[in-house]
Scaffold this active site. Structure first.
Site, PDB file in Angstrom:
ATOM      1  N   LYS A  35       0.842  -1.201   0.000  1.00  0.00           N
ATOM      2  CA  LYS A  35       0.000   0.000   0.000  1.00  0.00           C
ATOM      3  C   LYS A  35       0.876   1.249   0.000  1.00  0.00           C
ATOM      4  O   LYS A  35       2.097   1.171   0.134  1.00  0.00           O
ATOM      5  CB  LYS A  35      -0.927  -0.018   1.220  1.00  0.00           C
ATOM      6  CG  LYS A  35      -0.182  -0.007   2.544  1.00  0.00           C
ATOM      7  CD  LYS A  35      -1.129  -0.113   3.728  1.00  0.00           C
ATOM      8  CE  LYS A  35      -0.348  -0.103   5.038  1.00  0.00           C
ATOM      9  NZ  LYS A  35      -1.230  -0.155   6.209  1.00  0.00           N
ATOM     10  N   TYR A 255      15.218  30.947   6.014  1.00  0.00           N
ATOM     11  CA  TYR A 255      14.060  31.700   6.488  1.00  0.00           C
ATOM     12  C   TYR A 255      14.090  31.836   8.011  1.00  0.00           C
ATOM     13  O   TYR A 255      14.384  30.882   8.733  1.00  0.00           O
ATOM     14  CB  TYR A 255      12.763  31.009   6.069  1.00  0.00           C
ATOM     15  CG  TYR A 255      12.473  31.116   4.598  1.00  0.00           C
ATOM     16  CD1 TYR A 255      12.227  32.345   3.994  1.00  0.00           C
ATOM     17  CD2 TYR A 255      12.433  29.974   3.795  1.00  0.00           C
ATOM     18  CE1 TYR A 255      11.950  32.452   2.645  1.00  0.00           C
ATOM     19  CE2 TYR A 255      12.153  30.060   2.441  1.00  0.00           C
ATOM     20  CZ  TYR A 255      11.919  31.306   1.872  1.00  0.00           C
ATOM     21  OH  TYR A 255      11.656  31.394   0.524  1.00  0.00           O
TER      22      TYR A 255
END
Length: 358
Positions: A35, A255
């Site tokens: 999955k 940042y």
């Protein structure tokens, strides 16, 4: 030229891990769980590499149909079951097994008109308390499934462990005891063991094991490594340096300017960021492998890049490879630095990362 960033997937490692798990559970068939795009390794890549598995476990019908369209004829099992009554003819047409865990699914089966019965795995809630029929419900639900002509016989039986990744926790043994108490005299196949139970609770391996993360060479237990169990990492996440810069003591980077260099150094800028699935919350010191050594992430991870402290004497250059995790730097260790689990790191890579089967 190979793309950057990319996830290099080792088919040999996938095959070796399947072989190793068979050695650890010699009496069990293997339901390889693929999955979430084969845990980020590429659904069809993984299924074709693991073609000798006895079956594949999936979360969504769409995943199963992709495997069938890709030529996979093995047993397929929907671990969350079907969601709509209109899914049932598709299960029949493509020979897909389904988990049944809720009364609404039984109602849909009872109301359906199908070309042939569906193979069902009845999920018993022995303690996970997420999906499955409670012990009190078990007998009535089992009889109802037996009476339903749309359900193939025998009915297979399963449960899922809540704490198998805690080897000292007695909850797994108690869940296994409850499952045995409910199912001991019934026909059909049984499956209890996920990766953690396969590795740490061998008494639960039963007819089928359902390994997921272990197939990809990763340990399901925090503080452990797949290689401790003879498993090989199947993914190496790589990018490259796109800049190498002299950096002065006291200067910030990134940042928010929250990181400042304590001394003169050289910074490398790596072409990968949270837009690729590398976590934005990776803290200062998270390791990256560059030219045979670990270097720390510094500054805030950006959408498209991150920075590492290469050291004042660094001779690294633009174009050099940076490994975010792989053989030299286990993904389990990176996950611990970030405060998450390896499952999340390998499955959250975005489509910008090329998945390349090696």
């Amino acid at each position: 030229m190979k793309p950057f960033p990319r996830a290099e997937i080792s088919g040999d490692a996938l095959k070796a891990n399947l072989k190793r798990l068979r050695q650890l559970a010699p009496q069990s068939k293997v339901m390889a769980v693929v999955k979430a795009n084969g845990y980020g390794h590429g659904l069809l890549n993984v299924a074709h590499c693991l073609a000798t598995a006895d079956g594949f476990g999936l979360a969504r019908l769409e995943e199963a149909l992709e495997l069938r369209a890709g030529g996979v004829s093995s047993k397929l099992l929907l671990l969350e079951g079907f969601f709509r009554q209109s899914d049932l003819p598709t299960l029949v047409a493509h020979d897909i097994d389904t988990v049944v865990h809720h009364e609404s699914q039984i109602e849909m089966l009872e109301a359906a008109s199908l070309a042939k019965p569906v193979t069902v795995w009845m999920k018993i809630d022995t303690g996970m308390h997420r999906l499955g029929f409670t012990l009190d419900q078990f007998e009535a639900i089992y009889q109802r499934l037996l009476a339903c002509p749309q359900v193939a016989k025998p009915i297979h039986l399963m449960t899922h462990f809540a704490c198998a990744d805690e080897p000292e926790n007695p909850a797994t043994a108690e869940q296994a005891r409850r499952f045995e108490q409910m199912t001991a005299k019934l026909p059909g196949d049984r499956t209890l063991a996920n990766s953690a139970a396969t590795l740490y609770w061998p008494a639960t391996q039963a007819d089928w094991i359902r390994p997921g993360i272990a197939l990809y060479g990763v340990s399901p237990v925090v503080g452990d490594l797949g290689r401790n169990h003879g498993l090989e990492p199947a993914m190496e996440l790589v990018s490259q340096l796109i800049a190498v810069r002299d950096h002065k003591a006291g200067d910030p980077v990134g940042y928010g300017s929250y990181w400042q260099a304590k001394q003169d150094t050289k910074l490398g800028v790596v072409a990968i960021g949270y837009g690729d699935g590398y976590p934005r919350n990776a803290p200062e010191g998270t390791p990256v492998w560059v030219n045979g050594r670990l270097v720390p992430v510094v500054g805030r991870v950006s959408m498209d890049m991150l920075t590492v402290d290469l050291g004042i004497d660094a001779t690294d250059k633009v174009g050099d490879t940076a490994v975010l995790w792989g053989k030299a730097l286990p993904v389990e260790e990176v996950a611990e630095h970030i405060g998450t689990i390896a499952y999340e790191l390998v499955t959250k890579l975005t489509p910008r990362v090329a998945v390349c089967l090696e």
